[in-house]
Structures are given as C-alpha cells and as structure tokens.
Design a protein around this motif. Structure first.
Motif, PDB file in Angstrom:
ATOM      1  N   UNK A 101      36.743  35.627  39.584  1.00  0.00           N
ATOM      2  CA  UNK A 101      36.922  36.905  40.295  1.00  0.00           C
ATOM      3  C   UNK A 101      36.004  37.058  41.516  1.00  0.00           C
ATOM      4  N   UNK A 102      34.778  36.534  41.443  1.00  0.00           N
ATOM      5  CA  UNK A 102      33.843  36.631  42.549  1.00  0.00           C
ATOM      6  C   UNK A 102      33.002  35.355  42.593  1.00  0.00           C
ATOM      7  N   UNK A 103      32.948  34.710  43.765  1.00  0.00           N
ATOM      8  CA  UNK A 103      32.183  33.473  43.923  1.00  0.00           C
ATOM      9  C   UNK A 103      31.486  33.459  45.274  1.00  0.00           C
ATOM     10  N   UNK A 104      30.307  32.823  45.300  1.00  0.00           N
ATOM     11  CA  UNK A 104      29.664  32.610  46.589  1.00  0.00           C
ATOM     12  C   UNK A 104      30.360  31.436  47.272  1.00  0.00           C
ATOM     13  N   UNK A 105      30.101  31.319  48.541  1.00  0.00           N
ATOM     14  CA  UNK A 105      30.738  30.273  49.337  1.00  0.00           C
ATOM     15  C   UNK A 105      30.428  28.886  48.775  1.00  0.00           C
ATOM     16  N   UNK A 135      42.303  34.173  53.177  1.00  0.00           N
ATOM     17  CA  UNK A 135      41.817  35.510  53.562  1.00  0.00           C
ATOM     18  C   UNK A 135      42.895  36.204  54.397  1.00  0.00           C
ATOM     19  N   UNK A 136      43.528  35.444  55.338  1.00  0.00           N
ATOM     20  CA  UNK A 136      44.601  36.016  56.151  1.00  0.00           C
ATOM     21  C   UNK A 136      45.803  36.417  55.304  1.00  0.00           C
ATOM     22  N   UNK A 137      46.107  35.613  54.274  1.00  0.00           N
ATOM     23  CA  UNK A 137      47.239  35.916  53.386  1.00  0.00           C
ATOM     24  C   UNK A 137      46.880  36.967  52.345  1.00  0.00           C
ATOM     25  N   UNK A 138      45.650  37.415  52.359  1.00  0.00           N
ATOM     26  CA  UNK A 138      45.120  38.465  51.481  1.00  0.00           C
ATOM     27  C   UNK A 138      45.156  38.077  50.008  1.00  0.00           C
ATOM     28  N   UNK A 139      44.828  36.815  49.719  1.00  0.00           N
ATOM     29  CA  UNK A 139      44.624  36.387  48.343  1.00  0.00           C
ATOM     30  C   UNK A 139      43.171  36.619  47.949  1.00  0.00           C
ATOM     31  N   UNK A 140      42.276  36.420  48.925  1.00  0.00           N
ATOM     32  CA  UNK A 140      40.853  36.669  48.695  1.00  0.00           C
ATOM     33  C   UNK A 140      40.308  37.451  49.878  1.00  0.00           C
ATOM     34  N   UNK A 141      39.127  38.012  49.682  1.00  0.00           N
ATOM     35  CA  UNK A 141      38.461  38.731  50.770  1.00  0.00           C
ATOM     36  C   UNK A 141      36.969  38.496  50.695  1.00  0.00           C
ATOM     37  N   UNK A 142      36.287  38.716  51.819  1.00  0.00           N
ATOM     38  CA  UNK A 142      34.830  38.643  51.822  1.00  0.00           C
ATOM     39  C   UNK A 142      34.288  39.945  51.236  1.00  0.00           C
ATOM     40  N   UNK A 143      33.218  39.819  50.479  1.00  0.00           N
ATOM     41  CA  UNK A 143      32.609  40.991  49.872  1.00  0.00           C
ATOM     42  C   UNK A 143      32.033  41.890  50.956  1.00  0.00           C
ATOM     43  N   UNK A 147      28.303  38.919  52.724  1.00  0.00           N
ATOM     44  CA  UNK A 147      29.301  38.159  53.486  1.00  0.00           C
ATOM     45  C   UNK A 147      29.466  36.725  52.988  1.00  0.00           C
ATOM     46  N   UNK A 148      28.542  36.253  52.133  1.00  0.00           N
ATOM     47  CA  UNK A 148      28.611  34.897  51.593  1.00  0.00           C
ATOM     48  C   UNK A 148      29.409  34.851  50.301  1.00  0.00           C
ATOM     49  N   UNK A 149      29.905  36.001  49.834  1.00  0.00           N
ATOM     50  CA  UNK A 149      30.633  36.061  48.572  1.00  0.00           C
ATOM     51  C   UNK A 149      32.088  36.418  48.818  1.00  0.00           C
ATOM     52  N   UNK A 150      32.967  35.786  48.051  1.00  0.00           N
ATOM     53  CA  UNK A 150      34.401  36.047  48.145  1.00  0.00           C
ATOM     54  C   UNK A 150      34.854  36.774  46.883  1.00  0.00           C
ATOM     55  N   UNK A 151      35.803  37.699  47.053  1.00  0.00           N
ATOM     56  CA  UNK A 151      36.389  38.467  45.948  1.00  0.00           C
ATOM     57  C   UNK A 151      37.859  38.101  45.833  1.00  0.00           C
ATOM     58  N   UNK A 152      38.342  37.950  44.610  1.00  0.00           N
ATOM     59  CA  UNK A 152      39.753  37.662  44.390  1.00  0.00           C
ATOM     60  C   UNK A 152      40.531  38.982  44.396  1.00  0.00           C
ATOM     61  N   UNK A 153      41.646  38.989  45.123  1.00  0.00           N
ATOM     62  CA  UNK A 153      42.518  40.164  45.152  1.00  0.00           C
ATOM     63  C   UNK A 153      43.743  39.870  44.311  1.00  0.00           C
ATOM     64  N   UNK A 154      43.988  40.698  43.310  1.00  0.00           N
ATOM     65  CA  UNK A 154      45.122  40.437  42.390  1.00  0.00           C
ATOM     66  C   UNK A 154      46.441  40.832  42.999  1.00  0.00           C
TER      67      UNK A 154
END
Length: 154
Positions: A101-105, A135-143, A147-154
């Motif tokens: 669900x959430x990971x650093x780069x 990120x452009x396809x909105x599967x994930x986003x930057x927290x 800014x070094x962490x990514x969030x999963x968008x369901x």
C-alpha cells in the motif's frame, strides 16, 4: 520473368531477381562452384546442370536485401522485447504496491528488481519511467507528506 525452372539466366536480365549484376554473379558463384549451375563465359549466361545430383547439398546465398530485412526484424524484435519488459515492470510495481500500500522509492525499486531478476535485470532508469507512467495512469501517487514515498490508489 526469372524462375527456378528456367534453363538459362543472363547476367543482364536482373529485373525479376531485383539484384544488380554484381550481386547476382556473387550469388550464382556458389552454385557454379558446386556444378549445379554451368557458366558460359562466351555468352555470359548461367544454365542449370540437369545431370547434377546430390541429396546432401546445402547452399548459403547472401544478399544485401536479406541483410536489410534481417536488420529491420532485429530492431522490431528489440522494440517488442523492450515493450514487454516495460509492461512486466509496471505489473511488478502494481503488485508490490498492492501488497504494501505504501513504499519508499528505494524499497519499490528493490522489490521490482527482486521480482524480475529471474527474467532479466531491469535498469533503474526504466523502473523510474514505469513509475512515472503509473503515476500518470493514476495507479499510484506520491505521498503528500513525503515525496520519496508512493501510495497505491485502489
């Protein structure tokens, strides 16, 4: 029109083969050496040797047109392999993000490298490009907070 069953081929009649005379001569030289084709120096013609028999004869004829086609095939093969790898990396990123669900780069890159190390070794720049595409396809986003962490968008 030139066909395999014709008995005589002139070095001047290259329209049907699409080869220039020098290239045609080079290709036919292999057949002349094997005595499958007979070259008449006076008339500058090639004729089939109908008495030739050899069941194990193999000939390798090289032309520039074959090389050009193979170069095109190689580039298209590289492009398709590269596209398949991008898709595989994107799928690995989505799988990793679904699990955590959430990971650093750095964690994300390490997970993707570990997932794909059996198939190929992806470059970090390719992984970064795939992250940007997702990120452009909105599967994930930057927290928003880090800014070094990514969030999963369901």
């Amino acid at each position: 029109e030139l066909s395999i069953t014709e008995a005589v081929v002139s070095t001047q009649s290259t329209g049907a083969s699409g080869l220039d005379p020098a290239e045609l001569t080079k290709c036919l030289a292999t057949l002349v050496d094997s005595t499958m084709v007979i070259f008449d120096k006076d008339k500058e013609t090639y004729s089939l040797n109908y008495g030739y028999t050899n069941r194990k004869a193999k000939f390798k004829l090289q032309t520039n047109t074959i090389k050009e086609n193979s170069e095109k095939e190689v580039t298209t093969a590289y492009q398709s392999v590269d596209e398949d790898r991008r898709i595989y990396i994107q799928a690995a990123i989505v799988r990793s993000m679904k699990i955590r669900k959430s990971l650093t780069h750095n964690e994300l890159i390490q997970m993707v490298i570990n997932m794909s190390k059996d198939r190929f070794s992806p470059s970090i720049s390719m992984i970064k490009k795939c992250v940007e595409v997702l990120i452009e396809k909105q599967y994930i986003e930057r927290s928003a907070t880090d800014k070094d962490t990514y969030q999963y968008l369901a």
